[in-house]
Design an enzyme around this catalytic site. Structure first.
Site, PDB file in Angstrom:
ATOM      1  N   GLY A 253       0.811  -1.215   0.000  1.00 27.27           N
ATOM      2  CA  GLY A 253       0.000   0.000   0.000  1.00 27.27           C
ATOM      3  C   GLY A 253       0.841   1.261   0.000  1.00 27.27           C
TER       4      GLY A 253
ATOM      5  N   GLU B 203       9.866   8.438 -30.017  1.00 25.69           N
ATOM      6  CA  GLU B 203      11.184   8.074 -30.582  1.00 25.69           C
ATOM      7  C   GLU B 203      11.127   6.684 -31.218  1.00 25.69           C
ATOM      8  OE1 GLU B 203      13.825   9.739 -31.213  1.00 25.69           O
ATOM      9  OE2 GLU B 203      13.272  11.595 -30.184  1.00 25.69           O
TER      10      GLU B 203
HETATM   11  C1  FAD Z   1       3.842  12.997 -24.910  1.00 27.06           C
HETATM   12  C2  FAD Z   1       4.242  12.897 -26.343  1.00 27.06           C
HETATM   13  C3  FAD Z   1       5.256  13.721 -26.825  1.00 27.06           C
HETATM   14  C4  FAD Z   1       5.603  13.686 -28.178  1.00 27.06           C
HETATM   15  N1  FAD Z   1       6.520  14.591 -28.652  1.00 27.06           N
HETATM   16  C5  FAD Z   1       6.711  14.686 -29.998  1.00 27.06           C
HETATM   17  C6  FAD Z   1       7.512  15.743 -30.546  1.00 27.06           C
HETATM   18  O1  FAD Z   1       8.048  16.614 -29.828  1.00 27.06           O
HETATM   19  N2  FAD Z   1       7.673  15.799 -31.893  1.00 27.06           N
HETATM   20  C7  FAD Z   1       7.108  14.867 -32.731  1.00 27.06           C
HETATM   21  O2  FAD Z   1       7.309  14.969 -33.940  1.00 27.06           O
HETATM   22  N3  FAD Z   1       6.348  13.851 -32.233  1.00 27.06           N
HETATM   23  C8  FAD Z   1       6.124  13.756 -30.901  1.00 27.06           C
HETATM   24  N4  FAD Z   1       5.318  12.756 -30.393  1.00 27.06           N
HETATM   25  C9  FAD Z   1       4.694  11.810 -31.311  1.00 27.06           C
HETATM   26  C10 FAD Z   1       5.283  10.399 -31.212  1.00 27.06           C
HETATM   27  O3  FAD Z   1       6.572  10.387 -31.746  1.00 27.06           O
HETATM   28  C11 FAD Z   1       4.315   9.454 -31.949  1.00 27.06           C
HETATM   29  O4  FAD Z   1       3.156   9.356 -31.141  1.00 27.06           O
HETATM   30  C12 FAD Z   1       4.940   8.096 -32.188  1.00 27.06           C
HETATM   31  O5  FAD Z   1       5.901   8.185 -33.199  1.00 27.06           O
HETATM   32  C13 FAD Z   1       3.900   7.038 -32.582  1.00 27.06           C
HETATM   33  O6  FAD Z   1       3.126   7.453 -33.635  1.00 27.06           O
HETATM   34  P1  FAD Z   1       1.529   7.365 -33.559  1.00 27.06           P
HETATM   35  O7  FAD Z   1       1.100   8.033 -32.311  1.00 27.06           O
HETATM   36  O8  FAD Z   1       0.999   7.888 -34.842  1.00 27.06           O
HETATM   37  O9  FAD Z   1       1.211   5.825 -33.411  1.00 27.06           O
HETATM   38  P2  FAD Z   1       0.900   4.805 -34.591  1.00 27.06           P
HETATM   39  O10 FAD Z   1       2.053   4.746 -35.511  1.00 27.06           O
HETATM   40  O11 FAD Z   1      -0.438   5.087 -35.176  1.00 27.06           O
HETATM   41  O12 FAD Z   1       0.831   3.444 -33.764  1.00 27.06           O
HETATM   42  C14 FAD Z   1      -0.387   2.957 -33.158  1.00 27.06           C
HETATM   43  C15 FAD Z   1      -0.258   1.464 -32.927  1.00 27.06           C
HETATM   44  O13 FAD Z   1      -0.128   0.812 -34.182  1.00 27.06           O
HETATM   45  C16 FAD Z   1       0.949  -0.094 -34.163  1.00 27.06           C
HETATM   46  N5  FAD Z   1       1.603  -0.107 -35.481  1.00 27.06           N
HETATM   47  C17 FAD Z   1       1.922   0.948 -36.266  1.00 27.06           C
HETATM   48  N6  FAD Z   1       2.532   0.534 -37.386  1.00 27.06           N
HETATM   49  C18 FAD Z   1       2.610  -0.811 -37.309  1.00 27.06           C
HETATM   50  C19 FAD Z   1       3.140  -1.824 -38.162  1.00 27.06           C
HETATM   51  N7  FAD Z   1       3.772  -1.526 -39.298  1.00 27.06           N
HETATM   52  N8  FAD Z   1       3.036  -3.102 -37.747  1.00 27.06           N
HETATM   53  C20 FAD Z   1       2.440  -3.411 -36.572  1.00 27.06           C
HETATM   54  N9  FAD Z   1       1.938  -2.510 -35.740  1.00 27.06           N
HETATM   55  C21 FAD Z   1       2.013  -1.221 -36.091  1.00 27.06           C
HETATM   56  C22 FAD Z   1       1.901   0.440 -33.116  1.00 27.06           C
HETATM   57  O14 FAD Z   1       2.658  -0.637 -32.549  1.00 27.06           O
HETATM   58  C23 FAD Z   1       0.965   1.070 -32.102  1.00 27.06           C
HETATM   59  O15 FAD Z   1       0.592   0.116 -31.143  1.00 27.06           O
HETATM   60  C24 FAD Z   1       4.976  12.756 -29.048  1.00 27.06           C
HETATM   61  C25 FAD Z   1       3.978  11.920 -28.547  1.00 27.06           C
HETATM   62  C26 FAD Z   1       3.584  11.998 -27.242  1.00 27.06           C
HETATM   63  C27 FAD Z   1       2.441  11.149 -26.771  1.00 27.06           C
END
Ligand code: FAD
Length: 488
Positions: free
Chosen positions: A447, A470
């Site tokens: 807890g 990243e």
């Molecule tokens: C707090 C925070 C800070 C951030 N800061 C920045 C920033 O400063 N600058 C910036 O440019 N970005 C930033 N980002 C964005 C971040 O880099 C992206 O959210 C990340 O790259 C993932 O992309 P997406 O959200 O579109 O997820 P998606 O690519 O849509 O992924 C969604 C799901 O689909 C799955 N998936 C996707 N492609 C495949 C595949 N080929 N095969 C199997 N599964 C797959 C993934 O595993 C995941 O589970 C930030 C995000 C957050 C939440």
């Protein structure tokens, strides 16, 4: 199997098991514990041996030559309690505090991260580790300013960009963003839709968001503090070849987003606040939309591809794919830093859980002191492999950082490929491991692990997104698999 063994063998096996179990039920008596002891100095090892750890030597060994700079960070925050993040704080106040923490580090404590990004990446990552353990929002804000915004200018730009922006990024006069992700495209960076079209008449690029899906989303530093953004957009040259418009692929551009004096949003730019998040609320993530924003041709970060005054495109790299690979390859530092920082979260969490488990006692034989919970085998199974993994990850990511630093000096192609695969694999593996371990550590403290003051909540919430930004972990592991297949 059991039936094949002789009676004697199974008897002795059973006896051994009973003997083991009885050790847990009737542990060797331990001296009464007092709160004054440092847990590691207590004579509470289950076999009664005194464990003495020379913490100073171990610290020097683990932190190596960067111990001093890390202590400088800790000393600064210890001397400035007003800059320590309180347990309860609103999003807006947390953002302001985080900016003030960063300003204090740079302008008062004299820590200049950009210098180390360029000249001594290992030292930069050591600063990042220390800063992240003060408040992970601060670690990420620093990463946005120096690894992402600063790193993109330094690594994708040329001398004219360094001359113009280096000092302002370094001393925080130019807070900036790294605007890659769009609402519809995160992992698939090649699918980005923002466009930067060259206008040969005015010698400018015109940056446009062609549809809602192309709005830059989640951009750190955008909602409140950023003055500039490195915007990733498709470079277009109208009527470049016989077929009409030419798309030269994704390039990076410096786009001013707020007025340097008034801090007003500049014409053609729309900024939206991404709002309250699960964690990292000290970072002001925002969305950016561009409506025909004009920027000088010089704002193209032109290390891998350039446009001349008369609209001719030149590049030392032969194809869109090669340029894209080179561009992303230069940004691998962010991923290296994240793997390294994830280990520091694991260090903090496992230290809290193990220390607690050494002083917490539950149950025990009649009329004897209760048993330290770390003496229970189930508890050891939770925490000891984690401790070993923490050390292993520390050395693995330190090695990755060394390789990265060598790569930045030599630009050796084999090393570039190695660092890419290693950083992708380690980032995915370590961040997933840390995310799971944070729950285990919280449970290991019962807890009391749930009290916010004991940090597991903020560590878990702040770290969770390490698995996604990243490079999403699943996508990164696919890249590692592809690399291994290629090697095979
Ligand atoms: C707090 C925070 C800070 C951030 N800061 C920045 C920033 O400063 N600058 C910036 O440019 N970005 C930033 N980002 C964005 C971040 O880099 C992206 O959210 C990340 O790259 C993932 O992309 P997406 O959200 O579109 O997820 P998606 O690519 O849509 O992924 C969604 C799901 O689909 C799955 N998936 C996707 N492609 C495949 C595949 N080929 N095969 C199997 N599964 C797959 C993934 O595993 C995941 O589970 C930030 C995000 C957050 C939440």
């Amino acid at each position: 199997m059991q039936t094949l063994k002789s009676n004697n063998e199974s008897n002795s096996e059973a006896e051994r098991r009973i003997e083991r179990l009885s050790l847990h039920l009737n542990p060797i008596p331990i001296p009464h514990l007092t709160w004054n002891h440092h847990p590691l100095e207590m004579e509470n090892c289950s076999r009664g041996k005194k464990l003495i750890v020379d913490a100073n030597s171990l610290t020097s060994y683990m932190r190596g030559k960067y111990r001093d700079i890390q202590e400088k960070v800790f000393d600064y925050f210890n001397a400035n309690p007003q800059l320590q993040t309180p347990l309860e704080i609103s999003k807006d106040n947390h953002r302001e505090l985080c900016m003030n923490q960063l300003l204090g580090l740079v302008r008062e404590a004299g820590i200049r991260p950009l210098h180390y990004v360029v000249h001594d990446p290992a030292k930069y990552f050591a600063i990042l580790e220390a800063v992240g353990s003060v408040d992970m929002s601060l670690g990420i804000k620093m990463g946005v300013q120096y690894s992402l915004w600063g790193g993109s200018v330094i690594n994708l730009g040329t001398q004219k960009h360094k001359d113009k922006y280096y000092d302002g990024i370094d001393n925080l006069d130019f807070p900036g963003c790294f605007a890659m992700t769009e609402l519809h495209h995160g992992s698939n960076v090649q699918g980005l839709q923002t466009v930067a079209t060259f206008d040969p008449i005015t010698d400018e690029f015109i940056v446009d968001t062609p549809n809602d899906g192309a709005i830059k989303w989640w951009i750190g530093n955008a909602a409140v503090h950023g003055k500039f953004a490195t915007v990733f957009a498709r470079l277009k040259l109208p009527n470049y070849d016989a077929k009409g418009i030419s798309d030269m692929g994704v390039h990076a551009f410096i786009v001013p987003i707020r007025d340097m004096k008034t801090h007003q949003t500049l014409p053609g730019i729309e900024i939206h606040d991404c709002g309250h998040k699960v964690g990292l609320n000290g970072v002001d993530n925002g969305a950016l939309r561009f409506r025909s924003v004009r920027i000088p041709r010089d704002n193209l970060l032109n290390r891998f591809g350039d446009v001349s005054r008369d609209g001719q495109y030149t590049s030392t790299l032969p194809s869109v794919n090669k340029r894209f690979g080179a561009t992303l390859g230069e940004l691998v530092g962010g991923r290296v830093g994240l793997a390294y920082s994830s280990v520091s979260v694991l260090k903090v969490a496992s230290t809290i859980a193990i220390r607690y488990s050494l002083i917490r006692q539950q149950f025990g034989p009649p009329n004897q002191p209760e048993v330290t919970i770390l003496d229970y085998q189930s508890h050891q199974h939770k925490l000891m492999p984690m401790l070993a993994s923490t050390y292993a990850f520390h050395f693995a990511t330190t090695n990755l950082v060394e390789k990265y630093a060598q790569m930045k000096k030599s630009h050796d192609e084999e090393l570039v490929a190695d660092v890419h695969a290693l950083s992708a694999g380690l980032k995915a593996y370590v961040t997933s491991y840390t995310a799971k371990s944070l729950s285990v550590c919280r449970e290991a403290c019962g807890g009391h692990g749930y009290a916010a003051v004991n940090r597991f909540g903020s560590l878990r919430n702040d770290h969770d997104i390490f698995q996604t930004f990243e490079g999403d972990n699943t996508v990164l592991l696919q890249q590692v698999a592809a690399d291994l297949l290629k090697q095979y």
